[in-house]
Design an enzyme around this catalytic site. Structure first.
Site, short mmCIF file in Angstrom:
data_model
loop_
_atom_site.label_atom_id
_atom_site.label_comp_id
_atom_site.label_asym_id
_atom_site.label_seq_id
_atom_site.Cartn_x
_atom_site.Cartn_y
_atom_site.Cartn_z
N GLN A 322 -0.28 -6.62 -2.08
CA GLN A 322 -1.31 -6.39 -1.30
C GLN A 322 -1.64 -4.80 -1.16
O GLN A 322 -2.70 -4.24 -1.18
CB GLN A 322 -0.84 -6.88 0.22
CG GLN A 322 -1.93 -6.46 1.34
CD GLN A 322 -3.54 -6.75 0.98
OE1 GLN A 322 -3.90 -7.69 0.20
NE2 GLN A 322 -4.10 -6.08 1.58
N GLU A 323 -0.35 -4.13 -1.12
CA GLU A 323 -0.27 -2.65 -0.89
C GLU A 323 -0.78 -1.96 -2.30
O GLU A 323 -1.76 -1.11 -2.22
CB GLU A 323 1.06 -2.26 -0.54
CG GLU A 323 1.53 -2.70 0.99
CD GLU A 323 0.70 -1.72 1.80
OE1 GLU A 323 -0.21 -0.76 1.66
OE2 GLU A 323 0.99 -1.93 2.93
N SER A 324 -0.46 -2.43 -3.43
CA SER A 324 -0.49 -1.43 -4.68
C SER A 324 -0.75 -2.40 -5.79
O SER A 324 -1.09 -1.73 -6.96
CB SER A 324 0.69 -0.67 -4.75
OG SER A 324 1.76 -1.59 -5.02
N TYR A 449 -4.88 -8.11 6.47
CA TYR A 449 -3.75 -7.78 5.73
C TYR A 449 -2.52 -8.99 5.75
O TYR A 449 -2.15 -9.22 4.80
CB TYR A 449 -3.21 -6.64 6.57
CG TYR A 449 -1.89 -6.07 5.85
CD1 TYR A 449 -1.95 -5.09 4.90
CD2 TYR A 449 -0.60 -6.24 6.35
CE1 TYR A 449 -0.80 -4.28 4.15
CE2 TYR A 449 0.52 -5.24 5.78
CZ TYR A 449 0.32 -4.58 4.84
OH TYR A 449 1.51 -4.00 4.05
#
Length: 469
Positions: A322-324, A449
């Site tokens: 999800q972040e990168s 998120y």
């Protein structure tokens, strides 16, 4: 003569009593504690309490009952175990292969409740007693992207269609055949709905029919599956009980009214469906590809970090995606960098000198998440504790504290992620944030998120299972 008649009457009375006792014994159950001839009044409920065991007929499926990472899980498991606790008895689960076997076993007196995502139909309610509606679904025609593309029932004529035998799907198709005589389908005895969806995905059949809740879960595992059209209007899912078990039915109704009123049904729906977002074919397909092509390079790093900080490695991997998107050199305009997209300030606090080193970033992200979780009040329990910690990773612990204050003010549960995610978006509205210590926040972002991470972890866990497992 009178004495002879009296003797005859006494013999007849004794015989009648004997037969009655034999019938009562047959109705009260066998050594397994399940009546062979379920029926009657409160007899079955009393027998359950006396034996101390509730026998639940179910099947193994992600929308029903399964063994999860922390033990038994599934919507039907959560609800039936809660009902058994209410009765003060233990649960014995009898897992069968398909709906047909479950209903046959219920009719034969091999269980007390059939809990398996069963649609309420007129045919079934003629044979069994139904419990309250706990979820609403639509029957949908499911095909494969690039394959057959029917738009309505008429288009199903000539298509290789398969459904599980003696299911609500077959019942609906039989009704439709009266208007569409050319409609044909294959019924399958040795597979469940999930298996037929996989057969569609593997192009072994053109289309099948499935309930919308099953489709929502399984499309994420097989993104090429498409919803051609809805076959029915919304239909209720219910438990079924033996005919005549009115005492048990009434007790289920009493328990369910309280279960729903206390928000526990909503908690079950949140737990198993709260992360299932609007389906995105391109994103899901890309993610599944990267699980096999990109994740293996970092898998041992996630496992090492998870072991150090007592975390699930699949959760850390899902969060990192999800972040990168598992890009160790990822950089955002706001200055966060690396696999876990740490801010410069957080990296310094964690002693990380180079955020672009994947191992350091993963360890740092795991430590930061663990620290956030430890700083939450003890009143927050799992799995809510993990979801709220993830939200804090995204929006900051200060805003989470504000959201909890606001939840209390609005009469909601500040320890429940289900309630908190309805409050967080209010942090972007002035009339709510103006008197909160940390002020404005884009509160919808942590909600998305967390949902995406839960979705990614669920897909990842499924992809890691061995074929046929």
């Amino acid at each position: 003569m009178l004495g002879t008649r009296r003797a005859f009457l006494n013999s007849l009375f004794a015989l009648t009593i004997g037969v009655a006792l034999q019938l009562a014994a047959c109705d009260s159950g066998d050594s397994t504690g399940v009546p062979k001839t379920p029926g009657g009044s409160p007899a079955l409920l009393e027998q359950i309490r006396k034996s101390g065991e509730l026998v639940v007929l179910t099947r193994n499926a992600p929308t029903v009952y399964y063994v999860g990472r922390d033990g038994l899980a599934g919507p039907e498991y959560d609800m039936t175990s809660a009902f058994a606790k209410y009765l003060g008895v233990r649960v014995k689960y009898k897992v069968l292969d398909n709906v047909d076997e479950i209903l046959a076993a219920l009719k034969a007196g091999e269980g007390h409740i059939a809990a398996s995502g069963l649609t309420e139909t007129a045919a079934r309610t003629k044979v069994f007693l139904a419990g309250p509606e706990y979820q609403e679904v639509r029957q949908q025609v499911i095909c494969r992207r690039g394959g057959k593309d029917p738009q309505d029932v008429g288009d199903l004529v000539g298509i290789k269609l398969a459904v599980i035998s003696r299911s609500s799907y077959a019942y609906e198709l039989r009704k439709l055949k009266k208007r569409y005589p050319g409609l044909t389908w294959q019924t399958v005895d040795d597979a469940d709905t999930e298996e037929l969806l996989e057969q569609v995905w593997r192009r072994k059949i053109d289309c099948t029919v499935a309930d919308s809740n099953i489709v929502k879960i399984n499309r994420r595992y097989h993104p090429e599956l498409t919803v051609a059209f809805d076959l029915t209007a919304p239909q209720p899912l219910v438990w079924y009980m033996p005919a005549g078990a009115t005492g048990l039915q009434r007790e289920v109704q009493r328990w369910f009214a309280r279960y729903k009123r206390e928000g526990k049904l909503a908690d079950v729906i949140e737990r198993y469906y709260g992360f299932v977002q609007i389906f995105d074919y391109v994103d899901t397909r890309r993610y599944i590809h990267r699980i096999h092509a990109r994740l293996p390079h970092y898998k041992t790093m996630f496992k090492s970090a998870a072991e150090r900080y007592d975390e699930r490695w699949t959760l850390l991997a899902a969060q990192a995606y999800q972040e990168s998107h598992w890009n160790p050199r990822a950089t955002s305009p706001t200055g966060v960098r690396g696999m876990m997209m740490l801010t410069l300030r957080t990296a310094k606090q964690l002693g990380i000198k180079d955020r672009l080193r994947p191992r350091a970033s993963i360890l740092g992200g795991a430590e930061y998440l663990s620290d956030l979780r430890s700083r939450l009040p003890d009143s927050i329990h799992e799995p809510d504790r993990t979801w709220i910690a993830l939200a804090a990773y995204n929006v900051g612990l200060g805003h989470i504290r504000d959201a909890r204050r606001l939840a209390k003010k609005l009469g909601k549960n500040p320890n429940s992620w289900r309630d908190l995610k309805s409050v967080l978006p209010l942090l972007a509205k002035k009339r709510y944030y103006h008197d909160l210590p940390y002020g404005y926040a884009r509160g919808s972002e942590p909600v998305r998120y967390v949902a995406r991470i839960r979705n990614f972890e669920d897909i990842l866990t499924r992809q890691l299972r061995p074929v046929g497992g």
